[in-house]
Scaffold this motif. Sequence first.
Motif, PDB file in Angstrom:
ATOM      1  N   ILE B 114       0.922  -1.340   0.128  1.00  0.00           N
ATOM      2  CA  ILE B 114       0.152   0.122   0.224  1.00  0.00           C
ATOM      3  C   ILE B 114       0.893   1.414   0.012  1.00  0.00           C
ATOM      4  CG2 ILE B 114      -1.603   1.392   1.298  1.00  0.00           C
ATOM      5  CD1 ILE B 114      -2.932  -1.601   2.395  1.00  0.00           C
ATOM      6  N   ALA B 115       2.000   1.090   0.587  1.00  0.00           N
ATOM      7  CA  ALA B 115       3.067   2.279   0.569  1.00  0.00           C
ATOM      8  C   ALA B 115       3.506   2.894  -0.679  1.00  0.00           C
ATOM      9  CB  ALA B 115       3.995   1.991   1.629  1.00  0.00           C
ATOM     10  N   GLY B 116       3.360   1.658  -1.494  1.00  0.00           N
ATOM     11  CA  GLY B 116       4.073   2.108  -3.058  1.00  0.00           C
ATOM     12  C   GLY B 116       5.179   1.190  -3.088  1.00  0.00           C
ATOM     13  N   VAL B 117       5.536   0.500  -4.197  1.00  0.00           N
ATOM     14  CA  VAL B 117       6.716  -0.419  -4.427  1.00  0.00           C
ATOM     15  C   VAL B 117       7.680   0.163  -5.647  1.00  0.00           C
ATOM     16  CG1 VAL B 117       5.081  -2.248  -3.945  1.00  0.00           C
ATOM     17  CG2 VAL B 117       5.534  -1.448  -6.334  1.00  0.00           C
ATOM     18  N   PRO B 118       8.858  -0.499  -5.432  1.00  0.00           N
ATOM     19  CA  PRO B 118       9.801  -0.256  -6.546  1.00  0.00           C
ATOM     20  C   PRO B 118       9.378  -0.468  -7.970  1.00  0.00           C
ATOM     21  CG  PRO B 118      10.703  -1.326  -4.733  1.00  0.00           C
ATOM     22  CD  PRO B 118       9.514  -1.570  -4.317  1.00  0.00           C
ATOM     23  N   PHE B 119       9.694   0.645  -8.917  1.00  0.00           N
ATOM     24  CA  PHE B 119       9.250   0.448 -10.372  1.00  0.00           C
ATOM     25  C   PHE B 119       7.761   0.617 -10.177  1.00  0.00           C
ATOM     26  CE2 PHE B 119      13.426  -0.747 -10.485  1.00  0.00           C
ATOM     27  CZ  PHE B 119      13.942  -0.153 -11.333  1.00  0.00           C
ATOM     28  N   THR B 122       3.753   6.510  -9.511  1.00  0.00           N
ATOM     29  CA  THR B 122       4.074   7.745  -9.085  1.00  0.00           C
ATOM     30  C   THR B 122       3.006   8.236  -8.032  1.00  0.00           C
ATOM     31  OG1 THR B 122       2.803   9.038 -10.675  1.00  0.00           O
ATOM     32  CG2 THR B 122       5.127   8.404 -11.565  1.00  0.00           C
ATOM     33  N   ALA B 123       3.041   9.417  -7.520  1.00  0.00           N
ATOM     34  CA  ALA B 123       2.427  10.042  -6.498  1.00  0.00           C
ATOM     35  C   ALA B 123       1.125  10.258  -7.267  1.00  0.00           C
ATOM     36  CB  ALA B 123       3.080  11.420  -5.635  1.00  0.00           C
ATOM     37  N   VAL B 124       0.877  10.694  -8.207  1.00  0.00           N
ATOM     38  CA  VAL B 124      -0.335  11.042  -8.735  1.00  0.00           C
ATOM     39  C   VAL B 124      -1.135   9.900  -9.211  1.00  0.00           C
ATOM     40  CG1 VAL B 124      -1.558  12.031 -10.608  1.00  0.00           C
ATOM     41  CG2 VAL B 124       0.283  13.463  -9.613  1.00  0.00           C
ATOM     42  N   GLU B 125      -0.383   8.787  -9.523  1.00  0.00           N
ATOM     43  CA  GLU B 125      -0.928   7.507 -10.032  1.00  0.00           C
ATOM     44  C   GLU B 125      -1.429   6.848  -8.644  1.00  0.00           C
ATOM     45  OE1 GLU B 125       1.741   6.976 -14.214  1.00  0.00           O
ATOM     46  OE2 GLU B 125       2.512   6.101 -12.140  1.00  0.00           O
ATOM     47  N   MET B 126      -0.567   6.857  -7.463  1.00  0.00           N
ATOM     48  CA  MET B 126      -0.879   6.361  -6.338  1.00  0.00           C
ATOM     49  C   MET B 126      -2.408   6.905  -5.947  1.00  0.00           C
ATOM     50  SD  MET B 126       1.042   3.963  -5.201  1.00  0.00           S
ATOM     51  CE  MET B 126       0.760   3.770  -3.364  1.00  0.00           C
ATOM     52  N   THR B 127      -2.515   8.147  -6.016  1.00  0.00           N
ATOM     53  CA  THR B 127      -3.803   8.842  -5.665  1.00  0.00           C
ATOM     54  C   THR B 127      -4.875   8.598  -6.607  1.00  0.00           C
ATOM     55  OG1 THR B 127      -2.710  10.805  -4.745  1.00  0.00           O
ATOM     56  CG2 THR B 127      -4.994  11.195  -5.452  1.00  0.00           C
ATOM     57  N   ALA B 128      -4.721   8.168  -7.841  1.00  0.00           N
ATOM     58  CA  ALA B 128      -5.641   7.900  -8.859  1.00  0.00           C
ATOM     59  C   ALA B 128      -6.076   6.167  -8.661  1.00  0.00           C
ATOM     60  CB  ALA B 128      -5.236   7.961 -10.214  1.00  0.00           C
ATOM     61  N   TRP B 129      -5.024   5.630  -8.154  1.00  0.00           N
ATOM     62  CA  TRP B 129      -5.280   4.084  -7.689  1.00  0.00           C
ATOM     63  C   TRP B 129      -6.086   4.013  -6.385  1.00  0.00           C
ATOM     64  CZ3 TRP B 129      -2.637   1.267  -3.640  1.00  0.00           C
ATOM     65  CH2 TRP B 129      -3.027  -0.039  -3.473  1.00  0.00           C
ATOM     66  N   MET B 130      -5.888   4.983  -5.626  1.00  0.00           N
ATOM     67  CA  MET B 130      -6.500   4.937  -4.232  1.00  0.00           C
ATOM     68  C   MET B 130      -8.186   5.362  -4.703  1.00  0.00           C
ATOM     69  SD  MET B 130      -5.128   4.016  -1.494  1.00  0.00           S
ATOM     70  CE  MET B 130      -3.633   3.469  -0.922  1.00  0.00           C
ATOM     71  N   LYS B 131      -8.197   6.425  -5.358  1.00  0.00           N
ATOM     72  CA  LYS B 131      -9.641   6.796  -5.571  1.00  0.00           C
ATOM     73  C   LYS B 131     -10.602   6.234  -6.631  1.00  0.00           C
ATOM     74  CE  LYS B 131      -8.437  11.546  -4.103  1.00  0.00           C
ATOM     75  NZ  LYS B 131      -8.951  11.531  -2.732  1.00  0.00           N
ATOM     76  N   PHE B 132      -9.632   5.728  -7.754  1.00  0.00           N
ATOM     77  CA  PHE B 132     -10.668   5.427  -9.051  1.00  0.00           C
ATOM     78  C   PHE B 132      -9.861   3.877  -9.344  1.00  0.00           C
ATOM     79  CE2 PHE B 132     -10.457   9.923  -9.139  1.00  0.00           C
ATOM     80  CZ  PHE B 132     -11.702  10.025  -9.345  1.00  0.00           C
ATOM     81  N   GLY B 133      -9.151   3.162  -8.668  1.00  0.00           N
ATOM     82  CA  GLY B 133      -8.622   1.833  -8.897  1.00  0.00           C
ATOM     83  C   GLY B 133      -8.703   0.932  -8.034  1.00  0.00           C
ATOM     84  N   GLY B 154      -0.570  12.316   1.716  1.00  0.00           N
ATOM     85  CA  GLY B 154       0.654  13.205   1.062  1.00  0.00           C
ATOM     86  C   GLY B 154       1.738  12.168   0.362  1.00  0.00           C
ATOM     87  N   SER B 155       2.511  12.955  -0.173  1.00  0.00           N
ATOM     88  CA  SER B 155       3.664  12.075  -0.645  1.00  0.00           C
ATOM     89  C   SER B 155       5.035  12.927  -0.879  1.00  0.00           C
ATOM     90  CB  SER B 155       3.328  11.399  -2.136  1.00  0.00           C
ATOM     91  OG  SER B 155       4.251  10.853  -2.945  1.00  0.00           O
ATOM     92  N   THR B 156       6.150  12.292  -0.969  1.00  0.00           N
ATOM     93  CA  THR B 156       7.290  12.956  -1.275  1.00  0.00           C
ATOM     94  C   THR B 156       7.688  13.247  -2.519  1.00  0.00           C
ATOM     95  OG1 THR B 156       8.590  10.978  -0.995  1.00  0.00           O
ATOM     96  CG2 THR B 156       8.367  12.054   0.992  1.00  0.00           C
ATOM     97  N   GLY B 157       6.810  12.544  -3.524  1.00  0.00           N
ATOM     98  CA  GLY B 157       7.090  12.511  -4.792  1.00  0.00           C
ATOM     99  C   GLY B 157       8.317  11.452  -5.176  1.00  0.00           C
ATOM    100  N   THR B 158       8.811  11.468  -6.297  1.00  0.00           N
ATOM    101  CA  THR B 158       9.824  10.394  -6.670  1.00  0.00           C
ATOM    102  C   THR B 158      11.156  10.852  -5.846  1.00  0.00           C
ATOM    103  OG1 THR B 158       9.082  10.167  -8.697  1.00  0.00           O
ATOM    104  CG2 THR B 158      11.152   9.724  -8.435  1.00  0.00           C
ATOM    105  N   GLN B 159      11.608   9.919  -4.991  1.00  0.00           N
ATOM    106  CA  GLN B 159      12.833  10.206  -4.171  1.00  0.00           C
ATOM    107  C   GLN B 159      14.229  10.065  -5.185  1.00  0.00           C
ATOM    108  OE1 GLN B 159      12.730   8.160  -0.523  1.00  0.00           O
ATOM    109  NE2 GLN B 159      10.692   8.984   0.025  1.00  0.00           N
ATOM    110  N   MET B 160      15.266  10.643  -4.612  1.00  0.00           N
ATOM    111  CA  MET B 160      16.666   9.970  -5.028  1.00  0.00           C
ATOM    112  C   MET B 160      16.847   8.645  -4.828  1.00  0.00           C
ATOM    113  SD  MET B 160      17.639  13.023  -6.964  1.00  0.00           S
ATOM    114  CE  MET B 160      19.557  12.594  -6.977  1.00  0.00           C
ATOM    115  N   ALA B 161      17.990   8.250  -5.593  1.00  0.00           N
ATOM    116  CA  ALA B 161      18.399   6.702  -5.228  1.00  0.00           C
ATOM    117  C   ALA B 161      19.396   6.851  -4.061  1.00  0.00           C
ATOM    118  CB  ALA B 161      18.836   6.414  -6.627  1.00  0.00           C
TER     119      ALA B 161
END
Lengths: 372, 372
Positions: B114-119, B122-133, B154-161
């Motif tokens: 639920i936190a999001g996974v490697p590869f 994105t943050a906006v896609e996570m929100t869209a998945w939560m609300k519409f997926g 909230g989200s940090t957005g894409t982080q650095m590696a």
Amino acid sequence: MNRRKFLTGAALGGAATGLVAASSLPKPAIAQGVKRLRMQTTWPKNFPGLGTGANFLAETVNKLSDGAIEIEVFGGGEIVPPFETIDAVESGTIDMGHGAPYYWKGKVPSTEFIAGVPFGLTAVEMTAWMKFGGGQALADEAYSQMNSKFFLSGSTGTQMAGWYSKEMNSLEDYRGLRFRLPGLGGEVAAAAGAAVVNLPGGEIGPAMASGSLDAADWVSPYNDLALGMHRSGWLYYYPGWQEPGPILDNFINLDVWNSFTETEKAIFEAANGHANLYVYSEFQANNNDALAEMVNEHDVQLRRFTDETLTGLAELSRDVLDGLAEADPLSRRVYDSMLTFRAKSMPWANVAESAFMQARALDYQFSQPSEG
Amino acid sequence: MNRRKFLTGAALGGAATGLVAASSLPKPAIAQGVKRLRMQTTWPKNFPGLGTGANFLAETVNKLSDGAIEIEVFGGGEIVPPFETIDAVESGTIDMGHGAPYYWKGKVPSTEFIAGVPFGLTAVEMTAWMKFGGGQALADEAYSQMNSKFFLSGSTGTQMAGWYSKEMNSLEDYRGLRFRLPGLGGEVAAAAGAAVVNLPGGEIGPAMASGSLDAADWVSPYNDLALGMHRSGWLYYYPGWQEPGPILDNFINLDVWNSFTETEKAIFEAANGHANLYVYSEFQANNNDALAEMVNEHDVQLRRFTDETLTGLAELSRDVLDGLAEADPLSRRVYDSMLTFRAKSMPWANVAESAFMQARALDYQFSQPSEG
């Protein structure tokens, strides 16, 4: 505090109390303790993503106010013509409106920049500019010239570049192109030699079919599919350089706004903030599905502009935008602020979201959903 | 309606009325008509972006409720240790918490997905998945096992590696790497041969300086600059394949949640929706500035992973994620839902935001802010 008193008065049910409250407020109609506000959109009623975004805003305000604020949503033309919505809000004929900032460029030119510009900011960057880069104060200044308070109320996200009856391999291919493309994108295409025309959404499909157009842009797969543009057999080009993150606006008559309690103001602030990503993510989810349907079921052909075409369009965009900014002092300040934010946003985008999405699109085998 | 009555009672100021209201609610402390809720974050109090995001949520709820709900925000450890925040919410010791879903994987394994996974998304896609997926219903199911209601906050957005003391040219370079990288990213790096360690934020800088680490990941320029990681002289790699759009969570004790009126529930829904993009765009704006400072003032060297390294990491991520999903039925369902949404999101991202950001980064001369 005021709102609590207001609600208390409402609950007491005294007609006298209601009248006192009403007489102390310059604007909105109050009946039985409920503030009734009228909002017209520029979109048709319930239009996918845009009209439904206005509905979502109205519903959220109603819920947050425990029913004490009711916003009646009117589609474009139900009270005044769509593009006179701002005039009706300015004069107080209606309390608020919902549309897109560039519709008001005839009254306040800087709204065309506030809407977002070609090769400018993405939807998330637009929000960050508004909240942390000085955009909100500039937008409030621009909208105050139309007696309105401004809120960013959503985005379509990056749009497509439109449908083309032929391949576009260089800037030369724009010469003579009969192209339905409104706004700044249209001005850039015209600078490249296109014969730019504007048509309402409903007339685009017939014009494509009749041969009176060579190219047409509307929005993105979600809306384009609804309009039947995929039936043209034309090539579907990307990326939407002309509208990378266009925003929607909610504008409220300033007298109405100033009559609000602090709590009511907070409700509109949060409802628009909530609507912002709700609208954007609704477009995201529906564009996902619509693009898949277009490609898999309707054999739509996707094409990416060449780098040469894109850099040519970027430099024409620069000339168009510089010219508009020079002609209007507030436009100049808005554009300067946006350019400053853009210059800082691009290096971060290039190593963050953009770099990730490119990496994700590389060639490898990832997990598949289970069969179960 | 309930809330209006509640506010009316409060305004009347009668102690008896207040007591009646309190006795009818199982949970939160009510004094003088104000519901007082306690929220602990997993972050230090006022931690940039994350702790301030929790403050923003609390302030928004307070404003929207016209002061009728007061959330006292406690930093991690002020009431219970940070990673026991969920236990304190589950038992009702505190009313709600703020953190990140993967912190709870020891209790409910699916929270790691639920936190999001490697590869992944994105943050906006996570929100869209939560609300519409379908994401929200799955997250609610997972959090109900911890007696909690879930909100994406909230989200940090894409982080650095992260930071590396040497160049990383292939997957082979992970072998033996002493690497501070927690979570799923750490498991993938371990699968590539790294010696993965975990350290609290405050110990990362000293460990980098002492030579006991070869690589370290924290967040992004905004937070990494605050931690002083740029002083290491190490290479700063992107993209953050391991956390493309990690989300923050706000979780509310279910008894408290069920005691809320519909209006109070709407307030939490909208406040979290408002906080979601506020937090993300605050990271965006501050990462813009911090990256510029790192590169321009501290000569930080940016490096992109090779395609070969990235595809290797993607396939290792697949193996790690498939293994975790097989071990837990709810994880399997969450991952299936996310994979289905990802499969539809990628084609759209590739022609929309990703394609635009690549076009914007091409070589051309764009407008410059005016000198004035």
